[in-house]
Scaffold this active site. Sequence first.
Site, PDB file in Angstrom:
ATOM      1  CG  ASN A   1     -15.527 -32.298 -13.973  1.00  7.43           C
ATOM      2  OD1 ASN A   1     -16.044 -31.247 -13.573  1.00  7.43           O
ATOM      3  ND2 ASN A   1     -15.490 -33.395 -13.232  1.00  7.43           N
TER       4      ASN A   1
ATOM      5  CG  PHE B   1     -21.672 -27.035  -8.361  1.00  3.84           C
ATOM      6  CD1 PHE B   1     -21.277 -28.347  -8.545  1.00  3.84           C
ATOM      7  CD2 PHE B   1     -21.708 -26.539  -7.064  1.00  3.84           C
ATOM      8  CE1 PHE B   1     -20.936 -29.158  -7.472  1.00  3.84           C
ATOM      9  CE2 PHE B   1     -21.371 -27.342  -5.985  1.00  3.84           C
ATOM     10  CZ  PHE B   1     -20.977 -28.650  -6.181  1.00  3.84           C
TER      11      PHE B   1
ATOM     12  CB  SER C   1     -17.528 -30.040  -6.444  1.00  2.00           C
ATOM     13  OG  SER C   1     -16.954 -29.533  -7.641  1.00  2.00           O
TER      14      SER C   1
ATOM     15  CG  ASN D   1     -14.115 -28.678 -10.588  1.00  2.07           C
ATOM     16  OD1 ASN D   1     -12.891 -28.577 -10.607  1.00  2.07           O
ATOM     17  ND2 ASN D   1     -14.753 -29.780 -10.955  1.00  2.07           N
ATOM     18  CB  THR D   2     -17.646 -24.735  -6.044  1.00  2.48           C
ATOM     19  OG1 THR D   2     -18.498 -25.107  -7.131  1.00  2.48           O
ATOM     20  CG2 THR D   2     -18.234 -23.514  -5.356  1.00  2.48           C
TER      21      THR D   2
ATOM     22  CE  LYS E   1     -20.022 -37.577  -5.477  1.00  3.99           C
ATOM     23  NZ  LYS E   1     -20.635 -37.644  -6.813  1.00  3.99           N
TER      24      LYS E   1
ATOM     25  CG  ASN F   1     -17.006 -34.936  -6.001  1.00  3.65           C
ATOM     26  OD1 ASN F   1     -16.752 -34.940  -7.203  1.00  3.65           O
ATOM     27  ND2 ASN F   1     -17.963 -34.184  -5.482  1.00  3.65           N
TER      28      ASN F   1
END
Length: 370
Positions: free
Chosen positions: A114, A118, A203, A205-206, A245, A274
Amino acid sequence: MSLLPYPLLRPFLFRLDAEKAHDLALTQLERLQHSPLRALLQQPRVADPITLAGLHFPNRVGLAAGLDKNARCIDAWGALGFGLVEVGTVTPLAQAGNPKPRIFRLPQSQALINRLGFNNDGLAAFVANVRRSHLRAQAPGGTAGASSSNGAIGTDGAAPALVLGLNIGKNAATPIERASDDYLTALEAVYPHADYVAVNISSPNTQNLRALQSDAALEQLLAALAQRRAELSAASGVRRPLFIKIAPDLEAEQIEAIAAALLRHGMDGVIATNTTLNRSAVQGQPHADEAGGLSGAPLLQASNAVVRALRQRLGPHFPIIGVGGILSGADAISKIEAGADLVQLYSGLIYRGPALVLEVAQALQRSRRP
């Protein structure tokens, strides 16, 4: 056992785009949770209690953040028998996330990739959803905490309410050097409604978010969080635990530095891990080269390795929540044996459905030494 026939539903869901299937499932859970059809979801909550960071968990199985970003289905997750539910990641302002498509299934490996980024409706909507849940409404004043909703046996003799974690992050548009501002804004908003607050700095993805795990950035962020938490605690009379996390893609020296920082700044726990950027376990499969974080079965060993390293550096009593790659009771036991106190599920639910919650809870209950 839940009455939802997931083995029959899964082929239909897997014919849909992954994100459409995700949204459809959440919409149905949201509709069912406060209706007489809630019985379709209901599973026994296995009694396997543990106390960590001053919180009393009815069992050691949790929902990982990311599945319910806007806290829409808290009561539905409770009906499925979780002892811990973590919702979010929420950012101060609503944001759409990355362009679609952005979730990809790799069924050959029971994995997902994925790059959602966010996507969420922002703090105001998130907190409103938390407050609407029956779990929060049952607490004195509509708030959480070990002294109220968490850990107390109800007048009907019911088991303790599940523990609720609220996971916070930064907006994509916020420069990384101002990241602390977003985390502090989010911490203040969710603080009255959480049993614990999870801080997502991992994450993939940021853009640049994982840079917050580096020494100087981590020191600044943890110091700011500790100070704001002290202020909120003094004002409210309640101290909420903070869990950080982290990613699986860390060198030994980075894990050691993170562990030292967690202890130095009085953090209450760590969530490991994560999703991963490593694709070695899925090379050659359809979608394997898509950008984003890989989760599911291929993550198990990498996540366990980080849990093991953290336990060695943090000592026997520091709370660790293990997440990544759990698709069976045996997988969950391996994570506990690596050093985790609790486990969380995400991708395993996509492949196995609600039965996985009960299987894992029962396996951990049986594995507990007398």
